[in-house]
Design a protein around this motif. Structure first.
Motif, PDB file in Angstrom:
ATOM      1  N   ALA A  14       0.851  -1.191   0.000  1.00  0.00           N
ATOM      2  CA  ALA A  14       0.000   0.000   0.000  1.00  0.00           C
ATOM      3  C   ALA A  14       0.888   1.242   0.000  1.00  0.00           C
ATOM      4  O   ALA A  14       1.819   1.344   0.795  1.00  0.00           O
ATOM      5  N   ARG A  73     -12.613   6.076   6.382  1.00  0.00           N
ATOM      6  CA  ARG A  73     -13.075   4.683   6.433  1.00  0.00           C
ATOM      7  C   ARG A  73     -12.071   3.791   7.178  1.00  0.00           C
ATOM      8  O   ARG A  73     -10.846   3.939   7.021  1.00  0.00           O
ATOM      9  N   LEU A  74     -12.624   2.855   7.944  1.00  0.00           N
ATOM     10  CA  LEU A  74     -11.780   1.896   8.680  1.00  0.00           C
ATOM     11  C   LEU A  74     -10.868   1.142   7.717  1.00  0.00           C
ATOM     12  O   LEU A  74      -9.698   0.878   8.019  1.00  0.00           O
ATOM     13  N   ARG A  75     -11.426   0.783   6.566  1.00  0.00           N
ATOM     14  CA  ARG A  75     -10.643   0.046   5.555  1.00  0.00           C
ATOM     15  C   ARG A  75      -9.321   0.774   5.273  1.00  0.00           C
ATOM     16  O   ARG A  75      -8.247   0.163   5.231  1.00  0.00           O
ATOM     17  N   ARG A  77      -7.901   3.068   7.151  1.00  0.00           N
ATOM     18  CA  ARG A  77      -7.066   3.158   8.364  1.00  0.00           C
ATOM     19  C   ARG A  77      -6.262   1.874   8.526  1.00  0.00           C
ATOM     20  O   ARG A  77      -5.092   1.897   8.905  1.00  0.00           O
ATOM     21  N   ILE A  78      -6.899   0.735   8.207  1.00  0.00           N
ATOM     22  CA  ILE A  78      -6.178  -0.544   8.306  1.00  0.00           C
ATOM     23  C   ILE A  78      -5.116  -0.648   7.206  1.00  0.00           C
ATOM     24  O   ILE A  78      -4.009  -1.143   7.441  1.00  0.00           O
ATOM     25  N   ARG A  79      -5.433  -0.154   6.014  1.00  0.00           N
ATOM     26  CA  ARG A  79      -4.399  -0.156   4.961  1.00  0.00           C
ATOM     27  C   ARG A  79      -3.182   0.654   5.400  1.00  0.00           C
ATOM     28  O   ARG A  79      -2.037   0.324   5.115  1.00  0.00           O
ATOM     29  N   GLY A  82      -1.637  -1.276   8.753  1.00  0.00           N
ATOM     30  CA  GLY A  82      -1.398  -2.721   8.707  1.00  0.00           C
ATOM     31  C   GLY A  82      -2.504  -3.467   9.423  1.00  0.00           C
ATOM     32  O   GLY A  82      -3.371  -2.857  10.070  1.00  0.00           O
ATOM     33  N   PRO A  83      -2.513  -4.807   9.318  1.00  0.00           N
ATOM     34  CA  PRO A  83      -3.540  -5.591  10.004  1.00  0.00           C
ATOM     35  C   PRO A  83      -3.566  -5.274  11.496  1.00  0.00           C
ATOM     36  O   PRO A  83      -2.541  -4.931  12.081  1.00  0.00           O
ATOM     37  N   THR A  84      -4.743  -5.414  12.095  1.00  0.00           N
ATOM     38  CA  THR A  84      -4.865  -5.135  13.535  1.00  0.00           C
ATOM     39  C   THR A  84      -4.483  -6.359  14.363  1.00  0.00           C
ATOM     40  O   THR A  84      -4.726  -6.401  15.568  1.00  0.00           O
ATOM     41  N   ILE A  85      -3.924  -7.367  13.702  1.00  0.00           N
ATOM     42  CA  ILE A  85      -3.464  -8.596  14.357  1.00  0.00           C
ATOM     43  C   ILE A  85      -1.981  -8.763  14.046  1.00  0.00           C
ATOM     44  O   ILE A  85      -1.424  -7.994  13.276  1.00  0.00           O
ATOM     45  N   LYS A  91       4.351  -3.783   9.043  1.00  0.00           N
ATOM     46  CA  LYS A  91       4.077  -2.375   9.281  1.00  0.00           C
ATOM     47  C   LYS A  91       3.513  -2.131  10.677  1.00  0.00           C
ATOM     48  O   LYS A  91       3.889  -1.185  11.367  1.00  0.00           O
TER      49      LYS A  91
ATOM     50  N   LEU B  64      -5.673  -5.871   0.481  1.00  0.00           N
ATOM     51  CA  LEU B  64      -5.471  -4.517   1.008  1.00  0.00           C
ATOM     52  C   LEU B  64      -4.004  -4.116   1.061  1.00  0.00           C
ATOM     53  O   LEU B  64      -3.642  -3.006   0.681  1.00  0.00           O
ATOM     54  N   HIS B  65      -3.166  -5.015   1.565  1.00  0.00           N
ATOM     55  CA  HIS B  65      -1.774  -4.648   1.835  1.00  0.00           C
ATOM     56  C   HIS B  65      -0.782  -5.236   0.852  1.00  0.00           C
ATOM     57  O   HIS B  65       0.387  -4.868   0.875  1.00  0.00           O
ATOM     58  N   TRP B 110       1.242 -12.296   1.680  1.00  0.00           N
ATOM     59  CA  TRP B 110       2.240 -11.251   1.488  1.00  0.00           C
ATOM     60  C   TRP B 110       3.230 -11.479   0.345  1.00  0.00           C
ATOM     61  O   TRP B 110       4.311 -10.869   0.351  1.00  0.00           O
ATOM     62  N   LEU B 433     -11.467  -7.830   7.253  1.00  0.00           N
ATOM     63  CA  LEU B 433     -10.912  -6.525   6.860  1.00  0.00           C
ATOM     64  C   LEU B 433      -9.441  -6.348   7.245  1.00  0.00           C
ATOM     65  O   LEU B 433      -8.815  -5.374   6.858  1.00  0.00           O
ATOM     66  N   ASP B 434      -8.867  -7.272   7.964  1.00  0.00           N
ATOM     67  CA  ASP B 434      -7.429  -7.174   8.225  1.00  0.00           C
ATOM     68  C   ASP B 434      -6.605  -7.457   6.971  1.00  0.00           C
ATOM     69  O   ASP B 434      -5.450  -7.050   6.884  1.00  0.00           O
ATOM     70  N   ARG B 442     -13.822  -6.560  10.386  1.00  0.00           N
ATOM     71  CA  ARG B 442     -12.813  -7.553  10.773  1.00  0.00           C
ATOM     72  C   ARG B 442     -13.470  -8.818  11.327  1.00  0.00           C
ATOM     73  O   ARG B 442     -14.488  -8.726  12.022  1.00  0.00           O
ATOM     74  N   PRO B 445     -10.071 -10.572  14.757  1.00  0.00           N
ATOM     75  CA  PRO B 445     -10.052 -10.107  16.148  1.00  0.00           C
ATOM     76  C   PRO B 445     -11.300 -10.527  16.935  1.00  0.00           C
ATOM     77  O   PRO B 445     -11.203 -10.794  18.135  1.00  0.00           O
ATOM     78  N   GLN B 448     -10.722 -14.074  17.914  1.00  0.00           N
ATOM     79  CA  GLN B 448      -9.729 -14.138  18.992  1.00  0.00           C
ATOM     80  C   GLN B 448     -10.339 -13.744  20.345  1.00  0.00           C
ATOM     81  O   GLN B 448     -10.075 -14.378  21.367  1.00  0.00           O
ATOM     82  N   GLU B 491     -20.483  -2.888   7.566  1.00  0.00           N
ATOM     83  CA  GLU B 491     -20.064  -1.518   7.859  1.00  0.00           C
ATOM     84  C   GLU B 491     -21.312  -0.652   7.904  1.00  0.00           C
ATOM     85  O   GLU B 491     -22.124  -0.672   6.972  1.00  0.00           O
ATOM     86  N   GLY B 494     -19.724   3.976   8.718  1.00  0.00           N
ATOM     87  CA  GLY B 494     -18.273   4.021   8.870  1.00  0.00           C
ATOM     88  C   GLY B 494     -17.722   3.161   9.992  1.00  0.00           C
ATOM     89  O   GLY B 494     -16.517   3.138  10.221  1.00  0.00           O
TER      90      GLY B 494
END
Lengths: 99, 571
Positions: A14, A73-75, A77-79, A82-85, A91, B64-65, B110, B433-434, B442, B445, B448, B491, B494
């Motif tokens: 990203a 958007r949360l999407r 923010r995560i991009r 990085g992942p929240t896990i 990153k 996403l990443h 990745w 969403l992760d 998501r 989480p 978990q 969603e 937001g």
């Protein structure tokens, strides 16, 4: 306010547009404060796509909160973060260490 | 295509399948072709619009990443050397882990696009590929993860899954279907392959004459329109498998909608056409095909079946005594034995479920070192076989009961001995969403947090069997529609919101869960699940009455009452 974001062609990372180059941290991104600047970013994005530098180019909405860029958007923010896990990796680990 | 021949192991038993010369050539040619396409894309010779369908045909998505590479694991069967190769891919090209999916595949989240040709070349050396793991084609054929080991099995479904795999691989007529197409096969009355949630579900069984054939179900699926498959035929003789499936695919290819991707799956065609009418179309197609070259010669079926001959398991009668003593020595082993070990057709042996749901970890994730260690265990104790389950766990299908403690100890060392198979913390969760570009919320989480809330295994065992499944969007990769408790992340304004469905199941009595009421925020969803569980415990007649049984007996009202109180009564 808007930013220009995409994924780098070679590795999918990203990235955000920052005045002449694509950077990996949203904090360095160039902010479009008005319609004209946003349209200018859109032109830059289309050219970068055509030049095969990036893919999945998008203009995203942001706010400035406490002096920092905050995507609406949360999407996004995560991009950016990085992942929240798996906070031990990538990153998300770097951001945690910096904090 | 992609046919396999058997390999003899050192002790003479047939346990695994190997590509023949043609298969190697075919897969290597695809690797070279895709390598060339990647090179041209990186050089700017082809555009993203031109490249996207090519990369998808080779299992490469953009998330996403990063890019994501999905690798096929036919009917969930892995040889240890293949698992070692997956460990190598995780370590060399990714971030040290992989994610097993609900279609018995694995995906890496990745990889750099520039590395994908090298990954595919490495995979080809162990007879693996990523072909048909994406796109509007026939996807990986899945099967009961206890196939060939289960005590309740009528016949091993994997030979038929293999026949379907060979037939469907780069099938010219079915490479551009209206939408993706998924087939699952089971060989037991108890459905462990969720066949009624598939485009075609096949239940292998015997008729009164003792002949093998299939009950054929069509038009199941989850996603935004969850539908339980309809039975098209109660008994299809096995020799007609390919002709009948071809007839179904032809009807779908001709009549399936291509104007709206959300209405393009065969389930919509079945629903809009009616089962009887659709069956008549299939029948008409089949009559023209049934005596064609698609009719399976008995000797060909026998040849494929011989590849799946049961392994020659040495007698190990000391198992009962070894297990008895080990249980006395270790309570934790006894708990694991009770929860994660399944009866084998051979009384000296057992099938072991390796839970990839350690408390607080990502469901389905496995590190490179864990993959290596499980490959070691499979080689040493499990006849060189590993299975991937659609519930995102692994299985060692043939372990001598006398070796169970050694396997358990090995799993303890790598943190994979959690005794929670089938319990509330054995959660299916999509990447959400992760990672996923399609997700709205998501999943991981939430899984978990729920697992942590119910981390006491004693409490989990008291609750009993409870299938909890979480999806981060309406595409339902986390199978929430068929969870006893299902959670769908959406969603709203937001923010993430989680809707709960109750009463779903994906077994032989498949049902789609019902939405129970308004959704819950990320900070509320775990409490809501706990409230539902406590309500169940207070309602059940006795511990043998599972959550799903109670829901089917009492309906949604008591659960709505505890979640919404006066709000529910007013509604």
């Amino acid at each position: 306010m808007k930013l220009l974001t995409a994924n780098r062609l070679s590795d999918g990372e990203a990235v955000w547009y920052a005045d002449g180059l694509w950077v990996e941290t949203i904090a360095e991104a160039l902010i479009a404060h008005d319609k004209e600047s946003a349209e200018a970013l859109e032109v830059i994005g289309n050219k970068a796509l055509a030049d095969n530098l990036v893919v999945d180019v998008n203009l995203i909405d942001i706010e400035i909160i406490d002096g920092s860029i905050h995507p609406t958007r949360l999407r996004e923010r995560i991009r950016a973060a990085g992942p929240t896990i798996r906070n031990d990796l990538g990153k998300q680990a770097r951001i945690q260490q910096a904090a | 295509m992609l046919g396999k021949r058997s390999k003899q192991t050192a002790n003479g038993t047939t346990t695994m399948y190997r590509y023949d010369e043609f298969d190697h050539e075919f897969v290597n040619a695809r690797v070279a072709q895709f390598g060339d396409q990647v090179e041209r894309r990186m050089a700017g010779e082809i555009t993203e619009d031109e490249f996207r369908p090519l990369r998808l045909m080779n299992g490469v998505y953009l998330q996403l990443h990063a890019y994501m590479l999905r690798i096929a694991i036919p009917y969930g069967t892995l040889h240890p050397r293949q698992l070692r190769m997956l460990a190598h891919v995780a370590r060399t090209y990714d971030k040290g882990y992989g994610h097993f999916t609900t279609r018995q595949n694995i995906q890496f989240h990745w990889p750099a696009l520039s590395d994908v040709p090298a990954i595919l070349a490495d995979l080809a050396t162990v007879e693996m590929h990523a072909i048909q793991t994406s796109g509007n084609c026939i996807r990986n054929v899945t099967a009961d993860h206890f196939a060939g080991a289960a005590a309740d099995e009528v016949a091993d479904p994997r030979p038929y899954a293999e026949i379907l795999r060979q037939w469907s691989s780069v099938h010219p007529e079915f490479s551009y279907l209206p939408r993706k197409f998924k087939i699952a096969v089971t060989g037991a009355e108890r459905d462990r392959a969720a066949i009624k949630t598939h485009d075609i579900g096949l239940h292998l069984k015997k008729n009164e004459q003792g002949e093998l054939g299939f009950a054929v179900y069509v038009g199941g699926g989850l996603g935004r329109t969850p539908i339980v498959a309809k039975k098209l035929r109660d008994f299809l003789p096995q020799e007609h498998l390919l002709s009948y499936v071809t007839a179904i695919l032809r009807v779908y290819n001709l009549h399936g909608r291509r104007d709206n991707k959300y209405k393009a799956r065969i389930k919509i065609l079945v629903h809009e056409t009616g089962t009887e009418e659709l069956a008549s179309w299939v029948e008409a197609e089949w009559q023209a095909l049934k005596e064609s070259e698609l009719k399976l010669p008995e000797q060909d079926v026998a040849a494929i079946q011989s590849y799946f001959a049961p392994p020659a398991l040495a007698p190990r009668p000391e198992g009962d005594e070894v297990v008895r003593l080990a249980k006395l020595d270790s309570r934790a082993f006894g708990e694991w034995l009770g929860q994660n070990v399944t009866t084998h057709r051979n009384p000296d042996y057992a099938a072991v479920t390796i839970s990839l749901k350690s408390i607080g970890e990502t469901p389905g994730d496995m590190s490179d070192s864990q993959m290596e260690a499980v490959a070691d265990l499979a080689e040493r104790y499990a006849n060189d076989e590993v299975r991937v389950t659609h519930e995102q766990n692994l299985v060692l299908p043939h372990v001598a009961r006398a070796d169970l403690k050694a396997v358990y100890d090995g799993l303890v060392e790598i943190g994979l001995a959690t005794a929670n198979a089938g319990l509330i913390s054995d959660i299916i969760a999509c990447p959400g969403l992760d990672y996923c570009a399609l997700a709205n919320a998501r999943s991981i989480p939430v899984a978990q947090q729920i697992a942590r809330r119910f981390s006491s295994l004693e409490r989990q065992r008291d609750i009993g069997e409870l299938k909890l499944k979480i999806s981060g969007c309406i595409n339902a990769c986390g199978h929430h529609h068929v969870g006893h408790i299902g959670i769908l992340g959406v969603e709203k304004k937001g923010a993430e919101l989680y809707q709960i469905t109750l009463g779903g199941s994906a077994d032989e009595n498949t049902t789609v869960g019902e939405i129970i009421g308004r959704g819950f925020g990320p900070d509320e969803i775990v409490d809501a699940v706990e409230t539902l569980v406590e309500a169940y415990l207070s309602i059940r007649n006795d511990p043998s009455e599972r959550f799903l049984d109670v829901y089917r007996r009492v309906g949604p009202a008591p659960f709505k009452e505890v979640l919404y109180g006066a709000e529910a009564r007013a509604a």
